[in-house]
Design a protein around this motif. Structure first.
Motif, PDB file in Angstrom:
ATOM      1  N   THR A   1       0.677  -1.143   0.095  1.00 53.08           N
ATOM      2  CA  THR A   1      -0.053  -0.077   0.013  1.00 53.08           C
ATOM      3  C   THR A   1       0.894   1.424   0.004  1.00 53.08           C
ATOM      4  OG1 THR A   1      -0.286   0.098   2.412  1.00 53.08           O
ATOM      5  CG2 THR A   1      -1.958  -1.146   0.977  1.00 53.08           C
ATOM      6  N   ASN A   2       1.872   1.278   0.709  1.00 48.82           N
ATOM      7  CA  ASN A   2       2.711   2.218   0.653  1.00 48.82           C
ATOM      8  C   ASN A   2       3.558   2.589  -0.730  1.00 48.82           C
ATOM      9  OD1 ASN A   2       2.573   2.971   3.536  1.00 48.82           O
ATOM     10  ND2 ASN A   2       4.769   3.363   3.601  1.00 48.82           N
ATOM     11  N   SER A   3       3.966   1.619  -1.543  1.00 48.51           N
ATOM     12  CA  SER A   3       4.494   1.598  -2.675  1.00 48.51           C
ATOM     13  C   SER A   3       3.295   2.246  -3.826  1.00 48.51           C
ATOM     14  CB  SER A   3       5.105   0.317  -3.124  1.00 48.51           C
ATOM     15  OG  SER A   3       5.962   0.091  -2.225  1.00 48.51           O
ATOM     16  N   ARG A   4       2.287   1.556  -3.561  1.00 46.71           N
ATOM     17  CA  ARG A   4       1.195   2.143  -4.562  1.00 46.71           C
ATOM     18  C   ARG A   4       0.844   3.441  -4.303  1.00 46.71           C
ATOM     19  NH1 ARG A   4      -2.225  -0.830  -7.650  1.00 46.71           N
ATOM     20  NH2 ARG A   4      -0.838  -2.507  -7.366  1.00 46.71           N
ATOM     21  N   ALA A   5       0.590   4.052  -3.043  1.00 47.98           N
ATOM     22  CA  ALA A   5       0.356   5.388  -2.771  1.00 47.98           C
ATOM     23  C   ALA A   5       1.346   6.317  -3.261  1.00 47.98           C
ATOM     24  CB  ALA A   5       0.321   5.513  -1.322  1.00 47.98           C
ATOM     25  N   LYS A   6       2.685   5.864  -3.215  1.00 47.11           N
ATOM     26  CA  LYS A   6       3.675   6.773  -3.924  1.00 47.11           C
ATOM     27  C   LYS A   6       3.681   6.842  -5.453  1.00 47.11           C
ATOM     28  CE  LYS A   6       7.205   4.900  -1.506  1.00 47.11           C
ATOM     29  NZ  LYS A   6       8.713   4.386  -0.911  1.00 47.11           N
ATOM     30  N   GLN A   7       3.132   5.547  -6.086  1.00 50.66           N
ATOM     31  CA  GLN A   7       3.292   5.530  -7.513  1.00 50.66           C
ATOM     32  C   GLN A   7       2.166   6.455  -8.128  1.00 50.66           C
ATOM     33  OE1 GLN A   7       2.736   1.335  -8.085  1.00 50.66           O
ATOM     34  NE2 GLN A   7       4.849   0.744  -7.433  1.00 50.66           N
TER      35      GLN A   7
ATOM     36  N   VAL B   1      -4.875  -5.804   8.750  1.00 55.40           N
ATOM     37  CA  VAL B   1      -4.958  -4.626   8.187  1.00 55.40           C
ATOM     38  C   VAL B   1      -3.801  -4.066   7.567  1.00 55.40           C
ATOM     39  CG1 VAL B   1      -5.569  -2.163   8.644  1.00 55.40           C
ATOM     40  CG2 VAL B   1      -6.985  -4.025  10.010  1.00 55.40           C
ATOM     41  N   TRP B   2      -3.841  -3.917   6.329  1.00 58.69           N
ATOM     42  CA  TRP B   2      -2.731  -3.341   5.334  1.00 58.69           C
ATOM     43  C   TRP B   2      -3.290  -2.147   4.768  1.00 58.69           C
ATOM     44  CZ3 TRP B   2      -0.633  -7.100   8.124  1.00 58.69           C
ATOM     45  CH2 TRP B   2      -1.116  -8.130   8.218  1.00 58.69           C
ATOM     46  N   MET B   3      -2.819  -1.050   5.439  1.00 65.77           N
ATOM     47  CA  MET B   3      -3.245   0.437   4.884  1.00 65.77           C
ATOM     48  C   MET B   3      -2.274   1.441   4.917  1.00 65.77           C
ATOM     49  SD  MET B   3      -5.947   1.647   7.918  1.00 65.77           S
ATOM     50  CE  MET B   3      -5.428   2.014   9.541  1.00 65.77           C
ATOM     51  N   SER B   4      -2.521   2.619   4.165  1.00 65.42           N
ATOM     52  CA  SER B   4      -1.690   3.507   3.886  1.00 65.42           C
ATOM     53  C   SER B   4      -2.426   4.741   3.994  1.00 65.42           C
ATOM     54  CB  SER B   4      -0.769   3.542   2.994  1.00 65.42           C
ATOM     55  OG  SER B   4       0.185   2.516   3.080  1.00 65.42           O
ATOM     56  N   VAL B   5      -2.039   5.941   4.902  1.00 65.84           N
ATOM     57  CA  VAL B   5      -2.773   7.067   5.037  1.00 65.84           C
ATOM     58  C   VAL B   5      -1.833   8.085   3.982  1.00 65.84           C
ATOM     59  CG1 VAL B   5      -3.799   8.964   6.094  1.00 65.84           C
ATOM     60  CG2 VAL B   5      -3.602   6.628   7.192  1.00 65.84           C
TER      61      VAL B   5
ATOM     62  N   GLU C   1       6.891   7.482   5.324  1.00 62.64           N
ATOM     63  CA  GLU C   1       7.628   7.797   4.315  1.00 62.64           C
ATOM     64  C   GLU C   1       7.199   8.848   3.667  1.00 62.64           C
ATOM     65  OE1 GLU C   1       9.179   3.894   1.979  1.00 62.64           O
ATOM     66  OE2 GLU C   1       7.076   3.784   1.980  1.00 62.64           O
ATOM     67  N   MET C   2       8.219   9.867   2.874  1.00 62.45           N
ATOM     68  CA  MET C   2       7.857  11.217   2.547  1.00 62.45           C
ATOM     69  C   MET C   2       8.515  11.585   1.027  1.00 62.45           C
ATOM     70  SD  MET C   2       8.789  14.731   4.869  1.00 62.45           S
ATOM     71  CE  MET C   2      10.605  13.994   4.873  1.00 62.45           C
ATOM     72  N   SER C   3       7.970  12.310   0.509  1.00 61.02           N
ATOM     73  CA  SER C   3       8.514  13.041  -0.571  1.00 61.02           C
ATOM     74  C   SER C   3       8.582  14.446  -0.103  1.00 61.02           C
ATOM     75  CB  SER C   3       7.829  12.979  -2.061  1.00 61.02           C
ATOM     76  OG  SER C   3       8.266  13.889  -2.972  1.00 61.02           O
ATOM     77  N   ALA C   4       9.668  15.246  -0.229  1.00 63.44           N
ATOM     78  CA  ALA C   4       9.813  16.649   0.156  1.00 63.44           C
ATOM     79  C   ALA C   4      10.971  17.229  -0.483  1.00 63.44           C
ATOM     80  CB  ALA C   4      10.054  16.772   1.661  1.00 63.44           C
ATOM     81  N   GLU C   5      10.802  18.858  -0.417  1.00 63.11           N
ATOM     82  CA  GLU C   5      12.013  19.513  -0.939  1.00 63.11           C
ATOM     83  C   GLU C   5      12.641  20.027   0.468  1.00 63.11           C
ATOM     84  OE1 GLU C   5      10.093  22.167  -3.584  1.00 63.11           O
ATOM     85  OE2 GLU C   5       8.990  20.768  -4.759  1.00 63.11           O
ATOM     86  N   LEU C   6      13.390  21.001   0.283  1.00 65.06           N
ATOM     87  CA  LEU C   6      14.222  21.656   1.328  1.00 65.06           C
ATOM     88  C   LEU C   6      13.534  21.901   2.427  1.00 65.06           C
ATOM     89  CD1 LEU C   6      16.931  22.000   2.496  1.00 65.06           C
ATOM     90  CD2 LEU C   6      17.022  24.122   1.466  1.00 65.06           C
ATOM     91  N   THR C   7      12.335  22.855   2.072  1.00 64.23           N
ATOM     92  CA  THR C   7      11.488  23.367   3.261  1.00 64.23           C
ATOM     93  C   THR C   7       9.962  23.079   3.089  1.00 64.23           C
ATOM     94  OG1 THR C   7      11.429  25.554   2.144  1.00 64.23           O
ATOM     95  CG2 THR C   7      13.120  25.353   3.744  1.00 64.23           C
TER      96      THR C   7
ATOM     97  N   ASN D   1       5.891  17.484  -0.250  1.00 68.41           N
ATOM     98  CA  ASN D   1       5.056  17.104  -1.166  1.00 68.41           C
ATOM     99  C   ASN D   1       3.880  16.154  -0.861  1.00 68.41           C
ATOM    100  OD1 ASN D   1       6.431  18.762  -3.153  1.00 68.41           O
ATOM    101  ND2 ASN D   1       8.184  16.816  -3.355  1.00 68.41           N
ATOM    102  N   TYR D   2       4.357  15.159  -0.069  1.00 74.49           N
ATOM    103  CA  TYR D   2       3.284  14.357   0.533  1.00 74.49           C
ATOM    104  C   TYR D   2       4.224  13.481   1.536  1.00 74.49           C
ATOM    105  CZ  TYR D   2       5.266  10.584  -2.746  1.00 74.49           C
ATOM    106  OH  TYR D   2       5.826  10.021  -3.212  1.00 74.49           O
ATOM    107  N   VAL D   3       3.213  12.781   2.661  1.00 71.71           N
ATOM    108  CA  VAL D   3       3.850  11.911   3.400  1.00 71.71           C
ATOM    109  C   VAL D   3       2.637  10.553   3.347  1.00 71.71           C
ATOM    110  CG1 VAL D   3       3.976  11.194   5.770  1.00 71.71           C
ATOM    111  CG2 VAL D   3       4.726  13.635   4.705  1.00 71.71           C
ATOM    112  N   VAL D   4       3.182   9.557   3.220  1.00 72.43           N
ATOM    113  CA  VAL D   4       2.595   8.213   3.468  1.00 72.43           C
ATOM    114  C   VAL D   4       2.898   7.471   4.775  1.00 72.43           C
ATOM    115  CG1 VAL D   4       2.001   5.983   2.094  1.00 72.43           C
ATOM    116  CG2 VAL D   4       2.549   8.062   0.744  1.00 72.43           C
TER     117      VAL D   4
END
Length: 328
Positions: free
Chosen positions: A91-97, A133-137, A191-197, A200-203
């Motif tokens: 679920t984490n991988s799919r959320a990021k995709q 329960v296998w889930m990602s927010v 897990e997170m996608s981010a720039e310096l400050t 972008n999103y958090v899973v």
């Protein structure tokens, strides 16, 4: 349309609802309704059909769809959009995709099974079908990236509180595991996608061993893993558990996002800590050092004291923790 018909069937608790009534309310033909009813039956719902009376729902399957979880939800946005998968790699991988296409903040991805579930430090996670329960927010918080690590503590607190509401006592093994009787029942992976400050999103991935039987666990993890069913000796309603976790998560998350208040979550983690006051093993690369866990500070760091009296704040992600002689 299938979901709307299912909702009408669920709301009609007193008896049958006629095809004509459904047709009038939804503006579709009775032939179309009959086709959707058959699809609903294929999904595992038991529907009774009686000529001149209509349709009545008899039973619902044990699925983690929005329709089955919604009766337990009191959130405003967390879990109000659920993407349900019969089977999924992670679920984490799919959320990021899917990050570019997910519009609703608080979207939850749930898989009935994971074929490539992941834990912390790249470890695999056993995720059998219909038993956990296998889930990602999926979140888009207005936070400094350095603050995102605190979301793991919020998720841990939400799981502990939800279990408590179901009369199940759990403890937090800092930073991201929930344990019962010294064995792991839940792992959290943020897990997170981010720039310096800017984020972008958090899973926030949450994997819980709910109704897994003891024989289902592989030999190599039987000594460190368990399930709620094994420990409580009875099956747990997965739909209610998910609803309660999401309710608690939203409450604690909004407190943090809107008021910059992480104290409630940290207090829950402290009060239900499997580490604080106990001797532990701090694992740094290949070095194992004995220490005593003293506290969790306001930044979510673990304070430990070594045998020589030296104290150190441990940052999540830098080390692993084990109990002396057990998983914890």
């Amino acid at each position: 349309m299938k979901q709307e018909i299912l909702k009408l069937l669920k709301e009609n608790t007193t008896g049958f609802i006629s095809g004509q009534d459904i047709s009038d309310k939804l503006g579709v033909s009775r032939t179309a309704i009959w086709k959707y009813i058959n699809q609903i039956k294929e999904d595992g719902y038991e529907i009774e059909s009686v000529s001149k009376k209509g349709y009545k729902i008899i039973s619902s399957p044990d699925l983690l769809t929005y329709e089955e979880i919604e009766p337990y939800l009191n959130t405003t946005f967390i879990g109000r959009n659920i993407l349900h998968f019969d089977s999924i790699d992670s679920t984490n991988s799919r959320a990021k995709q899917m990050s570019d296409s997910i519009e609703a903040d608080g979207t939850v991805l749930i898989g009935e099974e994971q074929t490539n579930g992941r834990g912390r430090l790249g470890r695999s996670w056993v995720s059998p079908k219909y038993k956990g329960v296998w889930m990602s927010v999926f979140l888009r918080p207005d936070l400094n990236p350095m603050e995102a690590v605190k979301l793991t503590q919020i998720a841990a607190a939400a799981v502990v509180e939800a279990a408590k509401e179901l009369k199940i006592t759990t403890l937090v093994k800092w930073p991201n595991d929930i344990v019962v009787n010294h064995k792991k029942i839940c792992g959290i992976l943020t897990e997170m996608s981010a720039e310096l400050t800017r984020i972008n999103y958090v899973v926030v991935g949450i994997g819980i061993n709910v109704n897994i039987d003891e024989l289902d666990f592989p030999e190599d993890i039987k000594e460190i893993a368990t399930s709620l069913k094994v420990e409580t000796k009875c099956s747990v309603n997965r739909q209610e558990l998910v609803g309660r976790i999401l309710n608690n998560f939203e409450r604690l998350y909004l407190k943090f996002i809107e008021e910059n208040d992480i104290k409630i979550s940290l207090d829950i983690c402290r009060a239900n800590s499997a580490l604080i006051g106990n001797d532990i093993i701090v694992i740094k690369k290949e070095e194992n050092v004995t220490a005593r866990a003293l506290d969790i500070d306001e930044e979510g760091r673990l304070l430990v004291q070594y045998k020589d009296g030296r104290q150190e704040f441990i940052i999540s992600g830098e080390v692993s923790i084990r109990g002396k002689g057990s998983y914890i």
